[in-house]
Structures are given as structure tokens and as C-alpha cells.
Design an enzyme around this catalytic site. Structure first.
Site, PDB file in Angstrom:
ATOM      1  N   ARG A  84       0.783  -1.272  -0.070  1.00  0.00           N
ATOM      2  CA  ARG A  84       0.031   0.158   0.008  1.00  0.00           C
ATOM      3  C   ARG A  84       0.844   1.274   0.086  1.00  0.00           C
ATOM      4  O   ARG A  84       0.350   2.220  -0.581  1.00  0.00           O
ATOM      5  CB  ARG A  84      -0.931  -0.034   1.229  1.00  0.00           C
ATOM      6  CG  ARG A  84      -1.595   1.223   1.467  1.00  0.00           C
ATOM      7  CD  ARG A  84      -2.381   1.162   2.897  1.00  0.00           C
ATOM      8  NE  ARG A  84      -1.484   0.884   3.936  1.00  0.00           N
ATOM      9  CZ  ARG A  84      -0.888   1.771   4.483  1.00  0.00           C
ATOM     10  NH1 ARG A  84      -0.622   2.935   4.286  1.00  0.00           N
ATOM     11  NH2 ARG A  84      -0.074   1.260   5.618  1.00  0.00           N
ATOM     12  N   CYS A 116      -3.327  -3.329  12.992  1.00  0.00           N
ATOM     13  CA  CYS A 116      -2.294  -4.314  12.611  1.00  0.00           C
ATOM     14  C   CYS A 116      -2.201  -5.518  13.393  1.00  0.00           C
ATOM     15  O   CYS A 116      -2.384  -6.739  13.146  1.00  0.00           O
ATOM     16  CB  CYS A 116      -0.907  -3.542  12.379  1.00  0.00           C
ATOM     17  SG  CYS A 116      -0.790  -2.198  11.199  1.00  0.00           S
TER      18      CYS A 116
END
EC number: 2.1.1.45
Length: 314
Positions: A21, A196
Site C-alpha cells: 500500500r 495491525c
């Protein structure tokens, strides 16, 4: 810690080159687990310095249910700045220099890096001095602390997952439901960064409390050392409150990756030899896990090798 160095070496030797990303690129592997016996010392990197006070202030920020970087900045903690700054520079209120892809550009262009750093300093100052500005642009959305302490239900109520977890450990330690999740699909689009380290579970056996973390995305060089120390600390804090000894911290990772611009730093760390782990020291004063302050938590005997700097990918 040998377990961590083994992870770095494994990914270097066996990982797959992937895009990501951020545009930086990674060497990645899928599915990796490390185990740390918390009785053997506090698991924090000794082959490079990890700023433990930043680990502490971030965890306390989570425990307070806070999602605004103002608290972190008040404790000289800058680890979430880039994500709040990114939201600000994309807004109509930002009138400064073009900050598109500021992370990559700052790494590659020294002149732009100076401009970026100046804009970041102005941003941090406004967060600290202007409460209205902080309320608008210091917020990161319903990230970890919000999900841990105020998970919103479909009925409009909230669930304090962490308080419920602690009570369940006290009253039903054999439960297989000792779980806290930060992954709330409804809130993901409005988070500055989706979780995360997304789910953790506790386990009680033989008078010891163990914790297993599932981390969907693991930035091995910069993020994972913080994650290990943070969840080891969380395990110690909860064990103290519920009257148990600490057991293991088990770190299970999904996409475990080394950013391409961290490879030389990783090789430097792999050339170093691990030292003896320090001991965690907790103040007797706080009554509950939610009453701790940064000054109540320290390490004894932490003598690591020097820090190794590396760029963050946003």
C-alpha cells in the site's frame, strides 16, 4: 532476542518480494510464530535500543481508550504523528506546501525533507496548543483504544472488552473466550490505520497467565519490537491485577514483512549479539491496570546496543 533475529533471517532468506500500500515494497512471508517465556526476562530488543517509555505511553493510551495523538505528544511520543498529519494535509484546512506522498519524498529528496519536517513541527505545536485543532486533526478514528474500551453494538450500547476480559479471568479463568478484538469491520473505513495487531487471547494454566496475539500485518524492523514489548507489558499488568504469575507471550503473524528500505538496517542488527534481558519493575501504587502512569513502569538492567534508525512507511 534470538527468536526475533531468527525471524529477520528467515524472511531475508525465504521471503517473497511484494508490492504494498505504501509504495515502498517488501520482502514478505505469511504465517510465522514466536514464543517468549516471560519468566526468563522482559522481551525487548537488546541488539538495538527500543525506547521503552514510548512503548509504555502508547499502551497506556490504548488502555485509556484514547484515540487522539495529543496525549502521546504530551509524553514526547511521536510514533502516530504521520497518520494524523496525513489526514490534515489532505484536508481543505491545510494551506502549506504540497505534501503528497510525504514519506517517500522525504526519504528521497533532502530539500523536501526539510520542508516536510518544518510542516510537521508546526502541526505538532498546533495539536499541543490548540484544543479545537487537536480535537479535529489529532483524532485517528476508532482505532485500538476505542475498540478495546468502547466497542459499539448494533443496539447503540458500548462494550468494555478489556474490563470484561479482566473480570472473566478472575471469575472464569478456564474460559476459552478470553479475547479482545480491535478488528471492527464497520469502523475500518474511518480509521487512520486499520489495526495491525488485531486480536489477542489470554490463557490461564498452572497459576500463570499467557497471551497470544494475532497480528495481520507485521512491520518486522520498526513495528514488531514495539508489539512484542507492548503485549508482554500488557500481560504483566493484567497478571498483577488478577493475582497470577506471567507465562508466555506468543506472537502469531499473518503478513510478516521487511520493507525494502530497511534491509541494510536488518543486516546491521543481524551482525550483533543479543544481551541479557532486563527485568520489568512495576509500582505497587496503582490499584488497577487503568490507574498506571508512565512513571509507574520501568526496566531494570536494560543495556542494549545503539538504536538503528529506519524510515517509516505511511
Amino acid at each position: 532476542m534470538k527468536q526475533y533475529l531468527d525471524l529477520e533471517k528467515y524472511v531475508l532468506e525465504n521471503g517473497t518480494q511484494k508490492g504494498d500500500r505504501t509504495g515502498t515494497g517488501t520482502i514478505s512471508t505469511f504465517g510465522y510464530q514466536m514464543r517468549f517465556d516471560l519468566q526468563e526476562g522482559f522481551p525487548i530488543m537488546t541488539t538495538k535500543r527500543v525506547p521503552f517509555k514510548l512503548v509504555v505511553s502508547e499502551l497506556l493510551w490504548f488502555l485509556h481508550g484514547d484515540t487522539n495523538i495529543r496525549y502521546l505528544l504530551q509524553h514526547n511520543n511521536n510514533i502516530w504523528n504521520e497518520w494524523a498529519f496525513e489526514r490534515f494535509v489532505k484536508s481543505d484546512d491545510y494551506k502549506g506546501e504540497d505534501m503528497t506522498d510525504f514519506g517517500l519524498r522525504a526519504e528521497r529528496d533532502p530539500a523536501f525533507k526539510e520542508v516536510y519536517q518544518a510542516e510537521m513541527e508546526k502541526f505538532k505545536t498546533r495539536i499541543l496548543e490548540d484544543e479545537a485543532f487537536a480535537n479535529k486533526y489529532g483524532e485517528l478514528g476508532n482505532i485500538y483504544g476505542k475498540q478495546w474500551r468502547e466497542w459499539k453494538t448494533s443496539q447503540g450500547e458500548t462494550i468494555d472488552q478489556l474490563a470484561d476480559l479482566i473480570e472473566m479471568i478472575k471469575t472464569n479463568p478456564n474460559s476459552r473466550r478470553l479475547i479482545v478484538s480491535a478488528w471492527n469491520p464497520e469502523d475500518i473505513p474511518n480509521m487512520a490505520l486499520p489495526p495491525c495487531h488485531s486480536l489477542f487471547q489470554f490463557y490461564v494454566a498452572d497459576g500463570k497467565l499467557s497471551c497470544q496475539l494475532y497480528q495481520r500485518s507485521a512491520d518486522i524492523f520498526l513495528g514488531v519490537p514495539f508489539n512484542i514489548a507492548s503485549y508482554a507489558l500488557l500481560t504483566h499488568l493484567i497478571a498483577r491485577e488478577v493475582g497470577l504469575e506471567v507465562g508466555e507471550f506468543i506472537h502469531t503473524m499473518g503478513d510478516a514483512h521487511l520493507y525494502n528500505n530497511h534491509i541494510e538496517q536488518v543486516k546491521e542488527q543481524l551482525s550483533r549479539t543479543p544481551h541479557k534481558l532486563p527485568k520489568l519493575v512495576l509500582s505497587d501504587k496503582p490499584a488497577t491496570i487503568f490507574d498506571f502512569d508512565v512513571a509507574d513502569i520501568s526496566l531494570d538492567g536494560y543495556n542494549p546496543d545503539p538504536a538503528i534508525k529506519a524510515p517509516i512507511s505511511v
